[in-house]
Design a protein around this motif. Structure first.
Motif, short mmCIF file in Angstrom:
data_model
loop_
_atom_site.label_atom_id
_atom_site.label_comp_id
_atom_site.label_asym_id
_atom_site.label_seq_id
_atom_site.Cartn_x
_atom_site.Cartn_y
_atom_site.Cartn_z
N GLU A 127 0.83 -1.21 0.00
CA GLU A 127 0.00 0.00 0.00
C GLU A 127 0.87 1.26 0.00
N ARG A 128 2.03 1.20 0.65
CA ARG A 128 2.97 2.34 0.67
C ARG A 128 4.33 1.84 0.23
N SER A 129 4.94 2.60 -0.67
CA SER A 129 6.28 2.25 -1.15
C SER A 129 7.16 3.49 -1.17
N LEU A 130 8.43 3.27 -0.88
CA LEU A 130 9.46 4.28 -1.10
C LEU A 130 10.34 3.77 -2.23
N LEU A 161 2.71 2.89 -9.64
CA LEU A 161 2.14 2.58 -8.33
C LEU A 161 1.07 3.60 -7.96
N ARG A 162 1.36 4.88 -8.19
CA ARG A 162 0.38 5.92 -7.85
C ARG A 162 -0.89 5.77 -8.70
N ALA A 168 3.20 6.11 -3.33
CA ALA A 168 4.59 5.87 -3.71
C ALA A 168 5.33 7.20 -3.70
N ARG A 169 6.44 7.23 -3.00
CA ARG A 169 7.26 8.44 -2.91
C ARG A 169 8.65 8.14 -3.47
N TYR A 170 9.10 9.05 -4.32
CA TYR A 170 10.39 8.93 -5.00
C TYR A 170 11.42 9.72 -4.19
N ALA A 394 6.82 1.81 5.13
CA ALA A 394 6.67 1.60 3.69
C ALA A 394 7.65 0.53 3.24
N ARG A 395 7.31 -0.12 2.16
CA ARG A 395 8.23 -1.09 1.55
C ARG A 395 9.19 -0.32 0.65
#
Length: 650
Positions: A127-130, A161-162, A168-170, A394-395
């Motif tokens: 659900e959340r990624s970095l 992902l978004r 997702a944050r870059y 986040a993953r």
């Protein structure tokens, strides 16, 4: 009568456990299953793996934890467990006795296919990624070789992902404290801070011009709190029993009065004999010390290196070898990266110097600053920790070039272990090799480069991104010719997408077009709709960090556009037949739906074009990637002009 007996002396080592053949179809004709005796030694873990077979463990002796996906069960003698196809599983024997089993396995393809259908790729996404990218060194501008590595590919994943509703944050930045910045400053007659600021600003501007959306930007030289935060983490590392002050021989230039390391040292790798700077060989990815290079000399003045003794803080990396092996076993580590790290682990990891005799970097006192790569690793951990504190766990997926393998797959984890920050390490590594210009690597010093800013100005960000994703150096070196670099808008997908999208204008009036509702369906319509959904799932599968492939994604997206163009061509006769007016409505509704699907699927690759298509279809915000595609509402007005003609650059 055929018999088999459990015999430890007859076992071989496979799947990181002992195995002995039992019964199979080679022993008994028509036997619908295979079987083996197995034994997991005390205090070991079998290989984590999956296969298409169903499998059953029957426990003979001992106790162990059997892991299937996220489930864990302690099993003992007389117990049985079933393992479903494609379920990742392992046996963790934390006890003092061997865990002995019989494994019975069989292939039932309908069951295997059903498991895949019940678990579409997007269900496996966090659900959340970095999405982390190594910060480029601000000692010069970016060329296409730089962009083709991690930067555009990581942005492709974050956008995808978004669009699927994930957060997702870059995260990237500039590697301000690198020795290459200090070396460039010496050669230019300026200060490292001036080089880092000017070149770093230019790099960030180039990334943003290429459509790379950065959510957290680390700029150490311009961050007044950076040094204090990094020293706090370093203090935790220094408190480890594996860290200690030592005096060791160090390469030195008497002419420049320089301690030679990294960018200041030049020679040939002692392992592969390739030209190498100090501390790392880009060719084979192995670490070194500058004094170990053959023909070592000063990069600034060319003087042959001598050695002198220097005192510094060193970290015994090998003290964390067991933890590193366990971490890499659980994280997704690509084969090229895993091969290098396993070889280094088998040979014994070298000690790493954490303090350098230099004036540039986080000041440690006594004329020393923190090693640039240690600074980079601790900056990564600081950013990951801050992201977790501010936005929740986040993953983490880390994109990196193979030449940086040692620093990110060895030094970074060991520093995290020593500092107590292992929870903030990457769950998946996504590597790349090099993009060559012709037959040679891009080279700033030799002028053998196509500068990213020039390419972006000439062709636009979409064409540049598409070309670099098509030629992404995933798992191997790839090449782009100077001629191809000058004709980026001639890419076949670029041209085919524009031709297909421009075709919408041909069938629209001066005020645009109105999307019809569906009417009667033909078999062709049903299968085209099925295709839109299946193609999306196939492309989704290429966006898992564990199976990420920009090259394959572009190939399948090109096939998607071709299929849509063929659908239009084949449907022209139907649309012109008055008695098939109801079928014609469905045909047109499906083609406009295909444009909607294209916008969402192309968004990670060519965001400019995708956004224009999305807006042309009257859809709000940024493109959304649906799991099951819904039609555009009947009566939706698509304003002229057609999306591909709306701008000179896609």
């Amino acid at each position: 009568m055929i018999t088999r007996a459990f015999d430890r002396s007859a076992m071989s080592w496979s799947y990181e456990m002992h195995l002995q053949p039992m019964l199979s179809a080679t022993d008994i004709e028509g036997l619908p299953f295979g079987s083996v005796f197995g034994s997991v030694p005390a205090h070991t873990v079998s290989k984590r793996h999956a296969h298409q077979d169903g499998e059953m463990f029957i426990v003979l002796a001992g106790k162990a934890v059997v892991v299937l996906g996220e489930e864990e069960r302690v099993l003992g003698p007389g117990e049985v467990v079933h393992l479903s196809p494609f379920g990742f599983h392992e046996i963790r024997n934390d006890f003092d006795e061997p865990f002995d089993i019989v494994s019975v396995f069989w292939e039932h393809i309908p069951s295997a296919v059903a498991v895949l259908e019940k678990s579409p790729p997007r269900d496996q996404l966090a659900e959340r990624s970095l999405v982390f990218c190594p910060p480029p060194t601000p000692n010069g501008g970016l060329h296409l070789g730089h962009l083709a590595g991690p930067y555009v590919r990581a942005d492709m994943l974050a956008r995808a992902l978004r669009s699927m509703g994930r957060e997702a944050r870059y995260v990237t930045g500039t590697d301000d404290h690198q020795s290459y910045v200090a070396a460039a400053a010496r050669l230019r007659g300026t200060t490292p801070a001036e080089v880092a600021t000017a070149e770093g600003d230019a790099i960030v501007a180039t990334l943003r011009s290429a459509g790379v959306t950065i959510d957290r930007l680390t700029r150490p030289a311009g961050d007044p709190g950076h040094a204090a935060r990094i020293r706090e983490l370093l203090d935790k590392v220094a408190a480890s029993p594996a860290a200690k002050e030592e005096e060791r021989a160090t390469a030195y230039c008497p002419t420049c009065a320089l301690s030679l390391h990294q960018a200041f040292a030049r020679g040939r790798c002692a392992h592969c004999d390739a030209a190498s700077d100090g501390e790392i060989c880009e060719a084979c990815g192995r670490p070194n010390e500058a004094r170990e290079l053959s023909a070592a000399h000063c990069r600034i003045c060319g003087t042959e290196a001598v050695t002198r003794t220097e005192r510094a803080l060193w970290l015994d990396l090998d003290a964390y070898a067991a933890e590193l092996r366990e971490y890499l076993r659980l994280a997704h580590t690509p084969p090229d990266l895993l091969t290098l790290v396993e070889r280094l682990l088998d040979e014994g990891l070298p000690a790493y110097r954490l303090g350098r005799t230099t004036e540039w970097g986080v000041d440690l006192g006594d004329g020393q600053a923190l090693d640039a790569w240690a600074d980079l690793a601790l900056t990564f951990l600081d950013a990951a920790r801050t992201e977790s504190e501010q936005n929740g766990p986040a993953r983490i997926a880390l994109f990196l070039g193979y030449d940086n393998s040692f620093y990110y797959a060895v030094l970074l984890p060991v520093l995290a272990f020593a500092a107590g920050l292992a929870d903030h390490l990457p769950a998946a590594f996504v590597t790349n090799q090099f993009l060559h210009l012709g037959d040679e690597k891009f080279s700033t010093s030799r002028g053998h480069a196509v500068w990213a800013d020039d390419a972006l100005a000439a062709a636009g960000p979409d064409a540049v991104r598409l070309a670099l994703l098509r030629e992404a150096p995933e798992g191997r070196v790839t090449r782009i010719t100077a001629e191809r670099a000058g004709q980026l808008t001639e890419d076949p997908l670029y041209r085919a997408a524009h031709a297909w999208l421009d075709g919408f204008a041909a069938s629209a009036g001066e005020d645009g077009a109105v999307v019809p509702g569906t009417g009667a369906w033909t078999d062709v319509h049903r299968e085209f709709y099925r295709y839109l959904n299946l193609a999306t799932r196939q492309l989704d599968g290429l966006l898992l960090p564990e199976s990420f492939s920009a090259r394959s994604y572009v190939d399948q997206l090109e096939s998607f556009v071709s299929r849509c163009a063929e659908f239009r061509a084949a449907e022209q006769a139907l649309r012109a037949t008055p008695s098939l007016a109801e079928e014609a409505r469905t045909s047109l509704a499906l083609e406009y739906l295909a444009a909607k699907v294209f916008a969402a699927l192309a968004w990670p690759v060519t965001p400019g074009l995708a956004q224009r298509v999305w807006e042309w279809l009257g859809l709000p915000g940024e493109p959304v990637r649906e799991a099951d595609w819904t039609f555009l509402p009947s009566g939706t007005r698509c304003a002229a002009p057609a999306p591909a003609a709306a701008s000179g650059h896609a």
